[in-house]
Scaffold this motif. Structure first.
Motif, PDB file in Angstrom:
ATOM      1  N   LEU A 124       0.832  -1.209   0.000  1.00 19.11           N
ATOM      2  CA  LEU A 124       0.000   0.000   0.000  1.00 19.11           C
ATOM      3  C   LEU A 124       0.863   1.253   0.000  1.00 19.11           C
ATOM      4  CD1 LEU A 124      -2.789  -1.024   2.553  1.00 19.11           C
ATOM      5  CD2 LEU A 124      -3.098  -0.623   0.104  1.00 19.11           C
ATOM      6  N   ALA A 125       1.926   1.243   0.789  1.00 15.19           N
ATOM      7  CA  ALA A 125       2.824   2.399   0.840  1.00 15.19           C
ATOM      8  C   ALA A 125       3.489   2.618  -0.508  1.00 15.19           C
ATOM      9  CB  ALA A 125       3.872   2.197   1.925  1.00 15.19           C
ATOM     10  N   GLY A 126       3.847   1.524  -1.175  1.00 13.45           N
ATOM     11  CA  GLY A 126       4.443   1.638  -2.499  1.00 13.45           C
ATOM     12  C   GLY A 126       3.486   2.267  -3.505  1.00 13.45           C
ATOM     13  N   ARG A 127       2.224   1.849  -3.454  1.00 14.21           N
ATOM     14  CA  ARG A 127       1.214   2.446  -4.340  1.00 14.21           C
ATOM     15  C   ARG A 127       1.031   3.918  -4.032  1.00 14.21           C
ATOM     16  NH1 ARG A 127      -4.111  -0.845  -3.745  1.00 14.21           N
ATOM     17  NH2 ARG A 127      -4.853   0.882  -5.059  1.00 14.21           N
ATOM     18  N   ALA A 128       0.958   4.254  -2.758  1.00  8.08           N
ATOM     19  CA  ALA A 128       0.781   5.645  -2.363  1.00  8.08           C
ATOM     20  C   ALA A 128       1.954   6.500  -2.840  1.00  8.08           C
ATOM     21  CB  ALA A 128       0.633   5.739  -0.847  1.00  8.08           C
ATOM     22  N   ASN A 129       3.162   6.004  -2.657  1.00  4.20           N
ATOM     23  CA  ASN A 129       4.346   6.751  -3.086  1.00  4.20           C
ATOM     24  C   ASN A 129       4.394   6.913  -4.603  1.00  4.20           C
ATOM     25  OD1 ASN A 129       5.266   7.022  -0.448  1.00  4.20           O
ATOM     26  ND2 ASN A 129       6.541   5.189  -0.540  1.00  4.20           N
ATOM     27  N   GLY A 130       3.997   5.848  -5.307  1.00  2.00           N
ATOM     28  CA  GLY A 130       3.996   5.937  -6.767  1.00  2.00           C
ATOM     29  C   GLY A 130       3.033   6.976  -7.290  1.00  2.00           C
ATOM     30  N   LEU A 131       1.845   7.035  -6.713  1.00  8.29           N
ATOM     31  CA  LEU A 131       0.850   8.021  -7.129  1.00  8.29           C
ATOM     32  C   LEU A 131       1.303   9.439  -6.794  1.00  8.29           C
ATOM     33  CD1 LEU A 131      -2.336   6.096  -5.953  1.00  8.29           C
ATOM     34  CD2 LEU A 131      -1.732   6.608  -8.334  1.00  8.29           C
ATOM     35  N   THR A 132       1.899   9.600  -5.618  1.00  5.41           N
ATOM     36  CA  THR A 132       2.385  10.920  -5.223  1.00  5.41           C
ATOM     37  C   THR A 132       3.490  11.387  -6.153  1.00  5.41           C
ATOM     38  OG1 THR A 132       1.895  10.390  -2.909  1.00  5.41           O
ATOM     39  CG2 THR A 132       3.311  12.292  -3.316  1.00  5.41           C
ATOM     40  N   THR A 133       4.390  10.480  -6.498  1.00  7.47           N
ATOM     41  CA  THR A 133       5.479  10.814  -7.418  1.00  7.47           C
ATOM     42  C   THR A 133       4.932  11.250  -8.773  1.00  7.47           C
ATOM     43  OG1 THR A 133       6.967   9.249  -6.320  1.00  7.47           O
ATOM     44  CG2 THR A 133       7.541   9.925  -8.563  1.00  7.47           C
ATOM     45  N   LYS A 134       3.957  10.528  -9.274  1.00  2.65           N
ATOM     46  CA  LYS A 134       3.371  10.860 -10.570  1.00  2.65           C
ATOM     47  C   LYS A 134       2.722  12.242 -10.540  1.00  2.65           C
ATOM     48  CE  LYS A 134       0.065   9.081 -13.990  1.00  2.65           C
ATOM     49  NZ  LYS A 134      -0.883   7.966 -14.305  1.00  2.65           N
ATOM     50  N   LEU A 135       1.965  12.519  -9.493  1.00  9.74           N
ATOM     51  CA  LEU A 135       1.303  13.810  -9.379  1.00  9.74           C
ATOM     52  C   LEU A 135       2.318  14.925  -9.210  1.00  9.74           C
ATOM     53  CD1 LEU A 135      -1.312  15.480  -9.087  1.00  9.74           C
ATOM     54  CD2 LEU A 135      -1.234  14.987  -6.625  1.00  9.74           C
ATOM     55  N   PHE A 136       3.314  14.704  -8.384  1.00 12.65           N
ATOM     56  CA  PHE A 136       4.318  15.747  -8.143  1.00 12.65           C
ATOM     57  C   PHE A 136       5.097  16.063  -9.414  1.00 12.65           C
ATOM     58  CE2 PHE A 136       8.609  17.090  -6.881  1.00 12.65           C
ATOM     59  CZ  PHE A 136       8.301  18.190  -6.100  1.00 12.65           C
ATOM     60  N   ARG A 137       5.522  15.036 -10.134  1.00  5.51           N
ATOM     61  CA  ARG A 137       6.287  15.267 -11.363  1.00  5.51           C
ATOM     62  C   ARG A 137       5.445  16.008 -12.397  1.00  5.51           C
ATOM     63  NH1 ARG A 137       9.404   9.379 -11.915  1.00  5.51           N
ATOM     64  NH2 ARG A 137      11.010   9.829 -10.339  1.00  5.51           N
ATOM     65  N   ARG A 138       4.178  15.657 -12.472  1.00  3.81           N
ATOM     66  CA  ARG A 138       3.294  16.361 -13.408  1.00  3.81           C
ATOM     67  C   ARG A 138       3.168  17.833 -13.030  1.00  3.81           C
ATOM     68  NH1 ARG A 138      -2.953  14.622 -13.855  1.00  3.81           N
ATOM     69  NH2 ARG A 138      -3.155  16.122 -12.142  1.00  3.81           N
ATOM     70  N   THR A 139       3.051  18.091 -11.756  1.00  2.37           N
ATOM     71  CA  THR A 139       2.903  19.464 -11.278  1.00  2.37           C
ATOM     72  C   THR A 139       4.183  20.258 -11.494  1.00  2.37           C
ATOM     73  OG1 THR A 139       1.413  18.608  -9.565  1.00  2.37           O
ATOM     74  CG2 THR A 139       2.142  20.868  -9.329  1.00  2.37           C
ATOM     75  N   ARG A 140       5.317  19.638 -11.208  1.00  7.89           N
ATOM     76  CA  ARG A 140       6.604  20.300 -11.421  1.00  7.89           C
ATOM     77  C   ARG A 140       6.840  20.587 -12.899  1.00  7.89           C
ATOM     78  NH1 ARG A 140      11.189  19.781  -8.131  1.00  7.89           N
ATOM     79  NH2 ARG A 140      12.254  20.592  -9.967  1.00  7.89           N
ATOM     80  N   SER A 141       6.527  19.627 -13.751  1.00  5.98           N
ATOM     81  CA  SER A 141       6.737  19.799 -15.193  1.00  5.98           C
ATOM     82  C   SER A 141       5.906  20.952 -15.738  1.00  5.98           C
ATOM     83  CB  SER A 141       6.380  18.510 -15.935  1.00  5.98           C
ATOM     84  OG  SER A 141       7.255  17.460 -15.581  1.00  5.98           O
ATOM     85  N   ALA A 142       4.752  21.179 -15.130  1.00  8.26           N
ATOM     86  CA  ALA A 142       3.877  22.260 -15.566  1.00  8.26           C
ATOM     87  C   ALA A 142       4.302  23.610 -14.986  1.00  8.26           C
ATOM     88  CB  ALA A 142       2.436  21.964 -15.151  1.00  8.26           C
ATOM     89  N   GLY A 143       5.323  23.607 -14.137  1.00  5.60           N
ATOM     90  CA  GLY A 143       5.771  24.849 -13.519  1.00  5.60           C
ATOM     91  C   GLY A 143       4.767  25.408 -12.529  1.00  5.60           C
ATOM     92  N   ALA A 144       3.960  24.529 -11.939  1.00  5.32           N
ATOM     93  CA  ALA A 144       2.882  24.976 -11.064  1.00  5.32           C
ATOM     94  C   ALA A 144       3.303  25.101  -9.604  1.00  5.32           C
ATOM     95  CB  ALA A 144       1.692  24.026 -11.178  1.00  5.32           C
ATOM     96  N   VAL A 145       4.536  24.664  -9.269  1.00  7.42           N
ATOM     97  CA  VAL A 145       5.053  24.825  -7.909  1.00  7.42           C
ATOM     98  C   VAL A 145       6.467  25.396  -7.978  1.00  7.42           C
ATOM     99  CG1 VAL A 145       3.678  22.995  -6.852  1.00  7.42           C
ATOM    100  CG2 VAL A 145       5.902  22.445  -7.883  1.00  7.42           C
ATOM    101  N   ARG A 146       6.946  25.905  -6.872  1.00  7.18           N
ATOM    102  CA  ARG A 146       8.291  26.471  -6.849  1.00  7.18           C
ATOM    103  C   ARG A 146       9.317  25.409  -7.254  1.00  7.18           C
ATOM    104  NH1 ARG A 146       9.288  28.976  -1.352  1.00  7.18           N
ATOM    105  NH2 ARG A 146      11.461  28.971  -2.065  1.00  7.18           N
ATOM    106  N   SER A 147      10.363  25.832  -7.910  1.00  6.49           N
ATOM    107  CA  SER A 147      11.298  24.892  -8.531  1.00  6.49           C
ATOM    108  C   SER A 147      12.150  24.134  -7.520  1.00  6.49           C
ATOM    109  CB  SER A 147      12.213  25.630  -9.516  1.00  6.49           C
ATOM    110  OG  SER A 147      13.019  26.580  -8.835  1.00  6.49           O
ATOM    111  N   ASP A 148      12.304  24.678  -6.298  1.00  6.95           N
ATOM    112  CA  ASP A 148      13.165  24.004  -5.323  1.00  6.95           C
ATOM    113  C   ASP A 148      12.385  23.099  -4.376  1.00  6.95           C
ATOM    114  OD1 ASP A 148      11.924  26.116  -4.070  1.00  6.95           O
ATOM    115  OD2 ASP A 148      13.717  26.873  -3.063  1.00  6.95           O
ATOM    116  N   LEU A 149      11.099  22.916  -4.639  1.00  8.74           N
ATOM    117  CA  LEU A 149      10.320  21.972  -3.840  1.00  8.74           C
ATOM    118  C   LEU A 149      10.675  20.551  -4.269  1.00  8.74           C
ATOM    119  CD1 LEU A 149       7.999  21.632  -1.739  1.00  8.74           C
ATOM    120  CD2 LEU A 149       6.433  21.483  -3.694  1.00  8.74           C
ATOM    121  N   HIS A 150      10.915  19.686  -3.291  1.00  2.00           N
ATOM    122  CA  HIS A 150      11.296  18.297  -3.560  1.00  2.00           C
ATOM    123  C   HIS A 150      10.169  17.371  -3.130  1.00  2.00           C
ATOM    124  CE1 HIS A 150      13.530  14.479  -3.181  1.00  2.00           C
ATOM    125  NE2 HIS A 150      14.422  15.011  -4.007  1.00  2.00           N
TER     126      HIS A 150
END
Length: 213
Positions: A124-150
């Motif tokens: 379950l933790a692996g699934r949760a982390n995978g979904l979070t990673t996908k959402l975060f990368r999509r958001t970062r790629s769109a320039g929708a969050v500050r660039s130094d957020l990890h």
């Protein structure tokens, strides 16, 4: 009427009510004090200790169940954010808000280190982390969050907000929304007037919280 839709017998209905009462009580007791004994959960649920142990063989099983419940809710919120027909920032902000509103981290990280994770929890933790990673990368790629957020900054942000807790649940929810609003403003691209100090937490540092004694 199918077997799955047939009404529960009196004994089955009582068992279902007991199970709900036990989980609700365990959530309340262990969020207040993860070290509390199982007897405190039984007392809060209004059931005998034997009834509790028939459903949950140990405190560890009960804690594992609560954690799994939290992870499943986390996954639901992440999937909703990824499929939402809104802008990238709105989806990301909705995800953060949904996790905070569901108080997911109180059922997961707050209980970390008090039980041994099962294979189901790891999955379950692996699934949760995978979904979070996908959402975060999509958001970062769109320039929708500050660039130094990890990506690894997010769990710590959730923990900060889950630590906001007063005796009144409704007031707790209001305060968390208040501080979430401040955090969301700090995550926007135009908030990046200076680089964040230091480096984000490492995977090892995040994993340390789950280590049992």
């Amino acid at each position: 009427m199918s077997a799955s839709s047939a009404p529960l017998s009196g004994r089955q209905a009582q068992a279902a009510r007991n199970d709900t009462s036990i989980l609700d009580a365990a959530r309340k007791v262990f969020l207040h004090d993860p070290a509390a004994p199982v007897s405190a959960v039984a007392a809060e649920a209004g059931v005998g200790i034997s009834a509790l142990y028939r459903r949950y063989g140990s405190k560890e099983v009960l804690l594992q169940t609560l954690c799994a419940e939290g992870l499943r809710r986390y996954i639901e919120v992440a999937e909703e954010a990824l499929s939402a027909d809104v802008g990238d920032w709105e989806a990301f902000a909705g995800f953060l808000s949904g996790i905070v509103e569901a108080d997911v981290h109180s059922l997961t990280v707050r209980l970390a280190g008090t039980f041994t994770p099962t294979e189901e929890l790891v999955e379950l933790a692996g699934r949760a982390n995978g979904l979070t990673t996908k959402l975060f990368r999509r958001t970062r790629s769109a320039g929708a969050v500050r660039s130094d957020l990890h990506l690894n900054d997010l769990p710590m942000l959730f923990e900060q907000l889950s630590a906001v807790r007063v005796s009144d649940d409704a007031r707790t929810a209001v305060l968390r929304r208040r501080f979430l609003a401040l955090q969301l403003d700090a995550l926007r691209p135009d908030a990046e007037t200076a680089k964040l100090p230091g480096s984000p937490p490492t995977d090892a540092e995040l994993g340390q919280r789950w280590a049992t004694e």
